[in-house]
Scaffold this active site. Structure first.
Site, PDB file in Angstrom:
ATOM      1  N   HIS A 196       0.737  -1.169  -0.128  1.00 33.46           N
ATOM      2  CA  HIS A 196       0.214  -0.009   0.150  1.00 33.46           C
ATOM      3  C   HIS A 196       0.832   1.294  -0.092  1.00 33.46           C
ATOM      4  O   HIS A 196       1.476   1.712   0.894  1.00 33.46           O
ATOM      5  CB  HIS A 196      -0.972   0.049   1.293  1.00 33.46           C
ATOM      6  CG  HIS A 196      -1.933   0.950   1.124  1.00 33.46           C
ATOM      7  ND1 HIS A 196      -3.240   0.964   0.742  1.00 33.46           N
ATOM      8  CD2 HIS A 196      -1.689   2.270   1.574  1.00 33.46           C
ATOM      9  CE1 HIS A 196      -3.800   2.068   0.850  1.00 33.46           C
ATOM     10  NE2 HIS A 196      -3.129   3.058   1.270  1.00 33.46           N
TER      11      HIS A 196
ATOM     12  N   HIS B 223       1.628   5.238  -2.335  1.00 34.55           N
ATOM     13  CA  HIS B 223       1.125   6.456  -3.314  1.00 34.55           C
ATOM     14  C   HIS B 223       2.294   7.079  -4.012  1.00 34.55           C
ATOM     15  O   HIS B 223       2.831   8.036  -3.682  1.00 34.55           O
ATOM     16  CB  HIS B 223       0.274   7.479  -2.558  1.00 34.55           C
ATOM     17  CG  HIS B 223      -0.924   6.974  -1.931  1.00 34.55           C
ATOM     18  ND1 HIS B 223      -2.093   7.093  -2.511  1.00 34.55           N
ATOM     19  CD2 HIS B 223      -1.480   6.195  -0.829  1.00 34.55           C
ATOM     20  CE1 HIS B 223      -3.250   6.469  -2.108  1.00 34.55           C
ATOM     21  NE2 HIS B 223      -2.524   6.010  -0.859  1.00 34.55           N
TER      22      HIS B 223
ATOM     23  N   GLN C 148      -9.551   8.676  -5.954  1.00 39.02           N
ATOM     24  CA  GLN C 148      -9.336   9.564  -4.739  1.00 39.02           C
ATOM     25  C   GLN C 148     -10.407  10.437  -4.386  1.00 39.02           C
ATOM     26  O   GLN C 148     -10.607  10.561  -3.159  1.00 39.02           O
ATOM     27  CB  GLN C 148      -7.930  10.295  -5.112  1.00 39.02           C
ATOM     28  CG  GLN C 148      -7.623  11.397  -3.943  1.00 39.02           C
ATOM     29  CD  GLN C 148      -7.000  10.737  -2.548  1.00 39.02           C
ATOM     30  OE1 GLN C 148      -5.754  10.232  -2.609  1.00 39.02           O
ATOM     31  NE2 GLN C 148      -7.832  10.532  -1.640  1.00 39.02           N
TER      32      GLN C 148
ATOM     33  N   HIS D 297      -9.117   1.505  -0.324  1.00 38.78           N
ATOM     34  CA  HIS D 297      -9.214   2.307   0.827  1.00 38.78           C
ATOM     35  C   HIS D 297     -10.464   2.203   1.686  1.00 38.78           C
ATOM     36  O   HIS D 297     -11.469   2.549   0.923  1.00 38.78           O
ATOM     37  CB  HIS D 297      -8.989   3.872   0.659  1.00 38.78           C
ATOM     38  CG  HIS D 297      -7.595   4.136   0.198  1.00 38.78           C
ATOM     39  ND1 HIS D 297      -7.151   3.626  -0.941  1.00 38.78           N
ATOM     40  CD2 HIS D 297      -6.697   5.044   0.802  1.00 38.78           C
ATOM     41  CE1 HIS D 297      -5.729   4.120  -1.186  1.00 38.78           C
ATOM     42  NE2 HIS D 297      -5.436   5.012  -0.094  1.00 38.78           N
TER      43      HIS D 297
ATOM     44  N   GLU E  27     -11.417   4.279   6.243  1.00 38.93           N
ATOM     45  CA  GLU E  27     -10.023   5.166   6.931  1.00 38.93           C
ATOM     46  C   GLU E  27     -10.824   6.368   7.609  1.00 38.93           C
ATOM     47  O   GLU E  27     -10.912   7.456   7.262  1.00 38.93           O
ATOM     48  CB  GLU E  27      -9.079   5.784   5.651  1.00 38.93           C
ATOM     49  CG  GLU E  27      -7.888   6.091   6.417  1.00 38.93           C
ATOM     50  CD  GLU E  27      -6.824   6.681   5.185  1.00 38.93           C
ATOM     51  OE1 GLU E  27      -5.926   6.911   5.646  1.00 38.93           O
ATOM     52  OE2 GLU E  27      -7.279   6.532   3.961  1.00 38.93           O
TER      53      GLU E  27
ATOM     54  N   ASP F 161       2.232   3.288   2.949  1.00 42.07           N
ATOM     55  CA  ASP F 161       1.316   4.202   2.698  1.00 42.07           C
ATOM     56  C   ASP F 161       1.980   5.586   2.103  1.00 42.07           C
ATOM     57  O   ASP F 161       1.816   5.899   0.944  1.00 42.07           O
ATOM     58  CB  ASP F 161       0.242   4.692   3.796  1.00 42.07           C
ATOM     59  CG  ASP F 161      -1.057   5.521   3.339  1.00 42.07           C
ATOM     60  OD1 ASP F 161      -1.016   5.456   2.205  1.00 42.07           O
ATOM     61  OD2 ASP F 161      -1.837   5.682   4.249  1.00 42.07           O
TER      62      ASP F 161
ATOM     63  N   TRP G 278       0.231  14.027   3.222  1.00 36.60           N
ATOM     64  CA  TRP G 278      -0.362  13.285   4.520  1.00 36.60           C
ATOM     65  C   TRP G 278       0.735  12.983   5.485  1.00 36.60           C
ATOM     66  O   TRP G 278       0.270  12.611   6.525  1.00 36.60           O
ATOM     67  CB  TRP G 278      -1.048  11.970   3.924  1.00 36.60           C
ATOM     68  CG  TRP G 278      -2.172  12.160   3.000  1.00 36.60           C
ATOM     69  CD1 TRP G 278      -3.542  12.558   3.486  1.00 36.60           C
ATOM     70  CD2 TRP G 278      -2.249  12.126   1.739  1.00 36.60           C
ATOM     71  NE1 TRP G 278      -4.434  12.789   2.330  1.00 36.60           N
ATOM     72  CE2 TRP G 278      -3.403  12.472   1.197  1.00 36.60           C
ATOM     73  CE3 TRP G 278      -1.158  12.012   0.571  1.00 36.60           C
ATOM     74  CZ2 TRP G 278      -3.844  12.724  -0.111  1.00 36.60           C
ATOM     75  CZ3 TRP G 278      -1.675  12.076  -0.662  1.00 36.60           C
ATOM     76  CH2 TRP G 278      -3.144  12.206  -1.002  1.00 36.60           C
TER      77      TRP G 278
END
Length: 425
Positions: free
Chosen positions: A56, A58, A151, A209, A212, A308, A314
């Site tokens: 996982h 990005h 997203q 996802h 979350e 992640d 983030w």
């Protein structure tokens, strides 16, 4: 005659062996006394592991921290908003350069398989094109899977459905989703249903996802488990994050976990990010949002740690080191007994390989000759020290080498002490 022998290494199960490699395949695991090789790596007493795996990530956003600004609140929602601003100013070349830099970091850390979510809520699909290019560039040393990730919401964003299909047509591997970000719970459940149907029709895997959030009523993992059962997607579906389970009541969870187990759902908690983003609205007691790792494992659910984010809207830290991820997960999940700590190591190797359905993975004869030699004697020591990756071998080729750290520390007036080799049976 072998092309390469890794000599005297210690496998995660404690067995000392030599590993013989011909081409890109492991052809022998034994004591190979007298065997000849074009190259020999002395791993005597060092831990030899299959590659680290991150299910996982990005990659389109990585290493963008501070552009165009910093996430001031530290929340998930501001990060999503900031990502929307970033998409307006970044270029395809920039995304490729950042992703390739990260892949170099990953390779040096023995991270040779990554599943990356790619935002499709951009009609230009610049991120999709960029990551497809990156996948081709790194294919000799990193197995890179791409997830079509709407997203901004599969239904919430007016172009997301069409762009998801376009991305899959372009060669993206996996169907993604974000049901808790839809405008209503009903829309979220409907998005799970349609996205799973798309995956079933195309013979693809699913990675969503899922939940979350700190909202205990966000229960899309239940819908994901149901649709997996209905469509026969067993073993091909992952639920990522699952942080709402941290806040759910125990009775509901006692019903949910058997459903997930029956559907053979793979679970991917992301401890570094989850404990940073969750609980932002709490005073005290303050939740940390990590899902129920040990409870899922007790039901036979495959659970693996994910990274992640690294230096993006983030998360402001990170190094591509999956031992850091497992180290944090160990603490937050309170997995501190020796068997649990060993499991945490497995959660960034074999468990994640199962989630990604990686072919020919592992330290067995006939497997792909990709492995890592660590400056540690066993998995627990590797976690404790976040051990140096001494050698990284990908597809039979040595691609990274790091000098051994000086294990001896001298204190004034005291004999030297040794940091490593404090093993726990």
């Amino acid at each position: 005659m072998f092309d390469l022998i890794v000599k005297g290494g210690v496998l995660p199960d404690g067995k000392r062996v030599d590993i013989g490699i011909v081409g890109n395949t492991i052809t022998a695991i034994d004591v190979l006394n007298g065997a000849e090789a074009g190259q020999t790596i002395d791993a005597t007493g060092d831990l030899v592991s299959p590659p680290f795996v991150d299910p996982h990530f990005h990659l389109d956003a990585t290493l963008s921290y501070g552009t165009p600004r910093i996430n001031a609140s530290g929340t998930l929602l501001e990060g999503i908003g900031l990502w929307g601003e970033l998409k307006e100013v970044m270029t395809q070349d920039d995304m490729v350069a950042r992703a390739l830099t990260y892949c170099d970091w990953a390779a040096s850390m023995g991270l040779l398989a990554i599943r990356s979510h790619v935002d499709v809520c951009d009609d230009r699909l610049l991120g999709v094109e960029a990551m497809l290019h990156v996948r081709d560039k790194v294919k000799d040393y990193i197995d890179l899977q791409l997830v079509a990730f709407p997203q901004d919401g599969f239904y919430r964003d007016p172009t997301a459905r069409n762009n998801t299909l376009r991305a899959l047509d372009m060669g993206v591997d996996i169907v993604g989703g974000i049901p808790h970000f839809e405008r209503t719970m009903t829309d979220g459940a409907a998005s799970v249903k349609e996205l799973c149907e798309i995956a079933a029709q195309r013979g693809l895997q699913v990675d969503m996802h899922c939940d979350e959030t700190d909202d205990p009523m966000s229960r899309h993992i239940e819908t994901l488990s149901y649709e997996t059962q209905r469509l026969g997607l067993h073993g091909r579906v992952a639920g990522s994050h699952l942080t709402s389970m941290h806040s759910m009541d125990n009775y509901y969870v006692s019903k949910l976990l058997p459903l997930m187990a029956e559907a053979q759902i793979n679970a991917i908690p992301n401890p570094l990010i989850n404990i940073v983003l969750q609980g932002r609205h709490d005073t005290y007691p303050k939740r940390r949002g990590l899902t129920r790792v040990k409870e899922m494992q007790a039901h036979g659910i495959n659970v693996g740690w994910g990274q992640d984010c690294v230096l993006d809207p983030w998360y402001s830290l990170g190094t591509a080191d999956m031992l850091d991820v497992a180290f944090m997960g160990l603490h937050v999940a309170q997995m501190t007994s020796p068997p649990e700590m060993r499991t945490c190591f497995d959660m960034v190797t074999t468990h994640n390989a199962k989630t990604m359905n990686l072919p020919e993975y592992g330290l067995t004869v006939g497997a792909k000759a990709s492995l890592v030699v660590l400056d540690a004697g066993d998995p627990i020591e590797a976690l404790r020290l976040r051990a140096t990756r001494l050698f990284v071998i990908a597809n039979g080729k040595l691609i990274s080498q790091t000098p051994r750290a000086d294990a001896k520390v001298t204190l004034a007036g005291r004999p030297p002490i040794v940091r490593r080799r404090h093993q726990i049976d």
